[in-house]
Design a protein around this motif. Structure first.
Motif, PDB file in Angstrom:
ATOM      1  N   ALA A  38      -5.550   9.749  -4.736  1.00  0.00           N
ATOM      2  CA  ALA A  38      -6.896   9.781  -3.282  1.00  0.00           C
ATOM      3  C   ALA A  38      -6.326  10.957  -2.116  1.00  0.00           C
ATOM      4  O   ALA A  38      -4.722   9.931  -1.369  1.00  0.00           O
ATOM      5  CB  ALA A  38      -6.813   8.183  -2.863  1.00  0.00           C
ATOM      6  N   TYR A  88     -12.306   6.267   2.848  1.00  0.00           N
ATOM      7  CA  TYR A  88     -11.785   6.981   1.170  1.00  0.00           C
ATOM      8  C   TYR A  88     -13.412   8.133   2.308  1.00  0.00           C
ATOM      9  O   TYR A  88     -14.367   7.158   3.232  1.00  0.00           O
ATOM     10  CB  TYR A  88     -12.101   7.079  -0.004  1.00  0.00           C
ATOM     11  CG  TYR A  88     -11.160   6.005  -0.399  1.00  0.00           C
ATOM     12  CD1 TYR A  88     -10.030   6.370  -0.577  1.00  0.00           C
ATOM     13  CD2 TYR A  88     -11.864   4.688  -0.464  1.00  0.00           C
ATOM     14  CE1 TYR A  88      -8.745   5.277  -1.358  1.00  0.00           C
ATOM     15  CE2 TYR A  88     -11.087   4.113  -1.772  1.00  0.00           C
ATOM     16  CZ  TYR A  88      -9.549   4.525  -1.820  1.00  0.00           C
ATOM     17  OH  TYR A  88      -8.373   3.002  -2.470  1.00  0.00           O
ATOM     18  N   MET A 104      -7.211   9.432   2.226  1.00  0.00           N
ATOM     19  CA  MET A 104      -7.197   7.751   2.215  1.00  0.00           C
ATOM     20  C   MET A 104      -6.767   6.907   3.988  1.00  0.00           C
ATOM     21  O   MET A 104      -5.303   7.552   4.180  1.00  0.00           O
ATOM     22  CB  MET A 104      -6.709   6.807   1.343  1.00  0.00           C
ATOM     23  CG  MET A 104      -6.633   5.664   1.423  1.00  0.00           C
ATOM     24  SD  MET A 104      -5.803   5.029  -0.322  1.00  0.00           S
ATOM     25  CE  MET A 104      -4.261   4.058   0.395  1.00  0.00           C
ATOM     26  N   TYR A 106      -4.547   3.771  -5.799  1.00  0.00           N
ATOM     27  CA  TYR A 106      -4.528   4.390  -4.228  1.00  0.00           C
ATOM     28  C   TYR A 106      -3.334   5.468  -4.433  1.00  0.00           C
ATOM     29  O   TYR A 106      -3.366   6.944  -3.439  1.00  0.00           O
ATOM     30  CB  TYR A 106      -3.527   3.715  -3.275  1.00  0.00           C
ATOM     31  CG  TYR A 106      -3.898   2.437  -3.014  1.00  0.00           C
ATOM     32  CD1 TYR A 106      -5.575   2.315  -2.806  1.00  0.00           C
ATOM     33  CD2 TYR A 106      -3.512   1.139  -2.717  1.00  0.00           C
ATOM     34  CE1 TYR A 106      -5.926   1.483  -2.753  1.00  0.00           C
ATOM     35  CE2 TYR A 106      -4.124  -0.682  -1.793  1.00  0.00           C
ATOM     36  CZ  TYR A 106      -5.449   0.201  -2.314  1.00  0.00           C
ATOM     37  OH  TYR A 106      -6.151  -0.580  -1.998  1.00  0.00           O
ATOM     38  N   ILE A 111      -9.216   0.261   3.574  1.00  0.00           N
ATOM     39  CA  ILE A 111      -9.072   0.959   3.286  1.00  0.00           C
ATOM     40  C   ILE A 111      -9.994   2.079   3.278  1.00  0.00           C
ATOM     41  O   ILE A 111     -10.787   1.206   2.441  1.00  0.00           O
ATOM     42  CB  ILE A 111      -8.409   1.004   1.761  1.00  0.00           C
ATOM     43  CG1 ILE A 111      -7.055  -0.063   2.003  1.00  0.00           C
ATOM     44  CG2 ILE A 111      -8.110   2.681   1.224  1.00  0.00           C
ATOM     45  CD1 ILE A 111      -6.295   0.533   2.657  1.00  0.00           C
ATOM     46  N   HIS A 128     -16.112   2.315   1.318  1.00  0.00           N
ATOM     47  CA  HIS A 128     -13.526   1.717   2.157  1.00  0.00           C
ATOM     48  C   HIS A 128     -14.088   0.210   1.353  1.00  0.00           C
ATOM     49  O   HIS A 128     -15.111  -0.224   0.880  1.00  0.00           O
ATOM     50  CB  HIS A 128     -14.235   0.808   3.088  1.00  0.00           C
ATOM     51  CG  HIS A 128     -15.197   1.065   3.904  1.00  0.00           C
ATOM     52  ND1 HIS A 128     -16.985   0.947   3.806  1.00  0.00           N
ATOM     53  CD2 HIS A 128     -15.292  -0.187   4.748  1.00  0.00           C
ATOM     54  CE1 HIS A 128     -17.262   0.254   4.631  1.00  0.00           C
ATOM     55  NE2 HIS A 128     -16.456  -1.251   5.104  1.00  0.00           N
ATOM     56  N   VAL A 166       0.851  -0.999  -0.041  1.00  0.00           N
ATOM     57  CA  VAL A 166       0.169   0.452   0.174  1.00  0.00           C
ATOM     58  C   VAL A 166       0.977   1.241   0.129  1.00  0.00           C
ATOM     59  O   VAL A 166       0.809   2.031  -0.708  1.00  0.00           O
ATOM     60  CB  VAL A 166      -1.092   0.052   0.872  1.00  0.00           C
ATOM     61  CG1 VAL A 166      -2.111   1.396   1.445  1.00  0.00           C
ATOM     62  CG2 VAL A 166      -2.430  -1.397   0.653  1.00  0.00           C
ATOM     63  N   PHE A 225      -2.773  -0.276  -8.949  1.00  0.00           N
ATOM     64  CA  PHE A 225      -3.203  -0.480  -7.812  1.00  0.00           C
ATOM     65  C   PHE A 225      -2.409   1.583  -6.876  1.00  0.00           C
ATOM     66  O   PHE A 225      -2.471   1.700  -6.450  1.00  0.00           O
ATOM     67  CB  PHE A 225      -3.050  -0.676  -6.802  1.00  0.00           C
ATOM     68  CG  PHE A 225      -3.501  -2.113  -6.579  1.00  0.00           C
ATOM     69  CD1 PHE A 225      -4.656  -2.090  -5.427  1.00  0.00           C
ATOM     70  CD2 PHE A 225      -3.325  -3.497  -6.882  1.00  0.00           C
ATOM     71  CE1 PHE A 225      -5.531  -3.218  -5.578  1.00  0.00           C
ATOM     72  CE2 PHE A 225      -4.798  -4.468  -7.004  1.00  0.00           C
ATOM     73  CZ  PHE A 225      -5.215  -4.414  -6.060  1.00  0.00           C
ATOM     74  N   ARG A 246       0.329   3.529  -3.087  1.00  0.00           N
ATOM     75  CA  ARG A 246       0.248   5.323  -2.842  1.00  0.00           C
ATOM     76  C   ARG A 246       1.201   6.089  -3.314  1.00  0.00           C
ATOM     77  O   ARG A 246       1.045   7.539  -4.064  1.00  0.00           O
ATOM     78  CB  ARG A 246       0.159   5.658  -1.358  1.00  0.00           C
ATOM     79  CG  ARG A 246      -0.919   5.206  -0.412  1.00  0.00           C
ATOM     80  CD  ARG A 246      -0.939   6.192   0.409  1.00  0.00           C
ATOM     81  NE  ARG A 246      -2.203   6.904  -0.368  1.00  0.00           N
ATOM     82  CZ  ARG A 246      -2.823   8.450   0.544  1.00  0.00           C
ATOM     83  NH1 ARG A 246      -3.109   7.854   1.923  1.00  0.00           N
ATOM     84  NH2 ARG A 246      -3.334   9.252   0.372  1.00  0.00           N
ATOM     85  N   VAL A 300      -5.723   4.376   6.394  1.00  0.00           N
ATOM     86  CA  VAL A 300      -5.422   3.013   6.605  1.00  0.00           C
ATOM     87  C   VAL A 300      -5.264   1.935   7.781  1.00  0.00           C
ATOM     88  O   VAL A 300      -4.895   2.475   8.604  1.00  0.00           O
ATOM     89  CB  VAL A 300      -3.916   2.522   5.757  1.00  0.00           C
ATOM     90  CG1 VAL A 300      -4.073   0.726   5.203  1.00  0.00           C
ATOM     91  CG2 VAL A 300      -4.224   2.947   4.496  1.00  0.00           C
TER      92      VAL A 300
END
Length: 310
Positions: free
Chosen positions: A227, A247, A230, A224, A245, A251, A174, A220, A178, A232
């Motif tokens: 966003a 938002y 976000m 991600y 995850i 989610h 993740v 991904f 990101r 986590v």
């Protein structure tokens, strides 16, 4: 509610969930099983647990057949419904047969194959008893089991990994996504990785599996990386680390399977119908010990899994 039914309900939940893969269908099976138990001539039932096991297994097989008929209208990929798990008061418990990876893999089995496989592996029932439950000859049950075992063997051998390895790969994946770090993502992913997403037509999701490290990484990183807000949060689902995850308006949960210290499978569930029951703990229906009755089961470890019962 019948005290006898309540006593066996944790075991029955474990059986139903392993067979149908969703909390809603598990509840339906348990509700119908309870109604049949209430209506049964109790004086003719010598072994209640085995009687109830037979009823639940048959009802679950019926649910599977009905779901196969409905699957044609399901939007996108179908994944099992994740359930929250936590530490067992009995210490380490093998939850490998409850993993999303294994449950998803079992979707390729026919309903009779799945019933025989679960009853044999998770509950250690003899073939003679399984034959009476699924209305098949004993030799047929042996064949069904071996076919199921062959169908699942390759996948099952890949899905065991230590919890700390899962966590490290999850958080690393993740974070790299990101940051849009495709090089790092490729190092974390198996070359033939596959990502499944289940939005059920209720949320935006990939409607087909995404294959290869390059495509999964780009997907991904796009999702991600763009966003603005976000959150986590770590949690445990089906006996393994996972991430929620979140938002501002939606989610999903992210789960994975590991092979040789890289991610080989990713599972994203965003269908709201499959996220509402994420409340601990599945330990209530893990099969923890053998009490000599031929069915491994847990006792009442703090009440009903969902806070409501059949």
């Amino acid at each position: 509610m019948s005290a006898e039914f309540v006593r066996h309900r944790p075991m029955l939940r474990g059986l139903a969930y392993r067979l149908v893969g969703t909390v809603h269908d598990t509840d339906d099976v348990l509700q119908e099983a309870y109604l049949r138990w209430v209506a049964a001539d109790r004086s003719a039932v010598a072994q209640p647990r085995r009687y109830l096991t037979r009823v639940v297994a048959r009802l679950a097989v019926d649910q599977l057949r009905a779901r196969q008929a409905r699957r044609e209208s399901y939007v996108g990929e179908w994944l099992p419904e994740p359930v929250a798990t936590g530490a067992s008061p009995f210490g380490a418990v093998d939850t490998s047969d409850l993993s999303i990876a294994v449950l998803h893999l079992m979707e390729r089995l026919t309903p009779p194959q799945r019933a025989v496989f679960v009853l044999r592996t998770a509950f250690d029932l003899p073939y003679g008893e399984i034959a009476g439950i699924v209305d098949r000859a004993e030799d047929d049950c042996r064949q069904l089991f071996h076919r199921a075992e062959r169908a699942l063997h390759d996948g099952r051998t890949r899905f065991a990994a230590p919890a700390d390895q899962h966590r490290r790969l999850l958080t690393g994946f993740v974070a790299a996504a990101r940051e849009g770090d495709l090089t790092r993502l490729h190092r974390l992913l198996h070359a033939d990785v596959i990502a499944w997403s289940d939005g059920g037509g209720r949320t935006r999701s990939a409607r087909r599996p995404i294959r290869s490290a390059a495509k999964v990484g780009r997907f991904f990183a796009a999702v991600y990386g763009r966003a603005p807000v976000m959150e986590v949060a770590p949690l445990e689902l089906n006996g393994a680390p996972a991430l929620r995850i979140t938002y501002p308006r939606s989610h999903h949960v992210l789960m994975l399977a590991v092979e040789a210290d890289v991610i080989c499978r990713l599972y994203v569930v965003s269908n709201p119908d499959k996220l509402g029951a994420l409340r601990p703990s599945v330990d209530q229906f893990l099969q923890l010990r053998d009490d000599g009755g031929g069915v491994r089961h847990g006792g009442d470890l703090g009440g009903d899994l969902l806070g409501r019962g059949a």
